[in-house]
Enzyme design. Sequence first.
Site, mmCIF file in Angstrom:
data_model
loop_
_atom_site.group_PDB
_atom_site.id
_atom_site.type_symbol
_atom_site.label_atom_id
_atom_site.label_comp_id
_atom_site.label_asym_id
_atom_site.label_seq_id
_atom_site.Cartn_x
_atom_site.Cartn_y
_atom_site.Cartn_z
ATOM 1 N N TYR A 145 0.817 -0.548 -0.307
ATOM 2 C CA TYR A 145 -0.437 -0.133 -0.452
ATOM 3 C C TYR A 145 0.993 1.191 0.254
ATOM 4 O O TYR A 145 0.552 2.611 -0.871
ATOM 5 C CB TYR A 145 -0.955 -0.300 1.598
ATOM 6 C CG TYR A 145 -1.860 1.080 0.958
ATOM 7 C CD1 TYR A 145 -3.079 1.398 0.432
ATOM 8 C CD2 TYR A 145 -2.140 2.567 2.272
ATOM 9 C CE1 TYR A 145 -3.838 2.351 0.262
ATOM 10 C CE2 TYR A 145 -2.673 3.366 2.241
ATOM 11 C CZ TYR A 145 -3.472 3.697 1.560
ATOM 12 O OH TYR A 145 -4.405 4.411 1.626
ATOM 13 N N LYS A 149 1.755 4.325 -2.744
ATOM 14 C CA LYS A 149 1.401 5.797 -2.450
ATOM 15 C C LYS A 149 2.102 6.636 -2.205
ATOM 16 O O LYS A 149 2.114 7.699 -2.191
ATOM 17 C CB LYS A 149 0.117 6.144 -1.169
ATOM 18 C CG LYS A 149 -0.644 5.655 -0.510
ATOM 19 C CD LYS A 149 -1.602 5.428 -1.642
ATOM 20 C CE LYS A 149 -3.076 5.662 -1.783
ATOM 21 N NZ LYS A 149 -4.108 6.358 -2.283
#
Length: 268
Positions: A145, A149
């Site tokens: 994740y 990002k």
Amino acid sequence: MQKTIFITGTSSGLGKAAARLFQSKGWKVIATMRNPEKETELNQLENVTLLALDVTNNQQVEQTVADTLRLHAVDVVLNNAGYGLIGPLEALTGEQIATQIQTNLSGVIQLSKAFIPYFREKRSGVFINVTSTFGLLSFPTCSIYSATKFGVDGFSEGLFYELAQFGVQVKVVAPGGMQTDFTGRSLQGGIHPAYQQLIDKVSEGYSPEQVANYTKPEEVAQIIFEAATDGKGQLRYVAGKDATALYNERLEAGPEAQAQKIKAQFML
């Protein structure tokens, strides 16, 4: 003159909150989602147009942008679509990893690329890309994740420099924890027995008690509206008390000191 914003991922959470807010401020909203036929709220609002869009489908991205620009003069693009993939790397499948990257990172890149010629030629426009606290620093079980990002943050900074000569702004909004379905439907991942204690400890941060203290998506939407309308050349907007505290700690103590602190926090 009425302004128009194009938003991805408006079926729930922050995307829907942003769509409602901009509509309430008199904007025309192009609200995209994978299954607009299931939407029962935004389709009741004046000046909101629902479009089908899966940001992992490059052909659909290009066609949807082209169709939109034939009918609308777009002022702001909000790259919001994304979801959480939380779990130790060993527990994640190749398909999970690839889909996370395609959705959270490649989707932002492809949609931005499709809009750039339009903004460049009219010499105005704003891209707002939603990242996360975990796009500024990371935590255990957030490796993939965070990779997406951090990627969006770096992509946005590079684009910020590239497009400045054309009067096009690029901005990043980095929320902390939000009271959305990120901790429910959006939160995907895996388990692995070797990491169970670590997973349990990290999961404490997603308990109902903790989630109740998270920032409301409507508050983050207000920051997005500010980024869209303040006329500043500012690149990053950190949203939420937890995000601000963690980011300020990183700036003040330095990345290495903060990394050591987080490691100690999760040492079992």
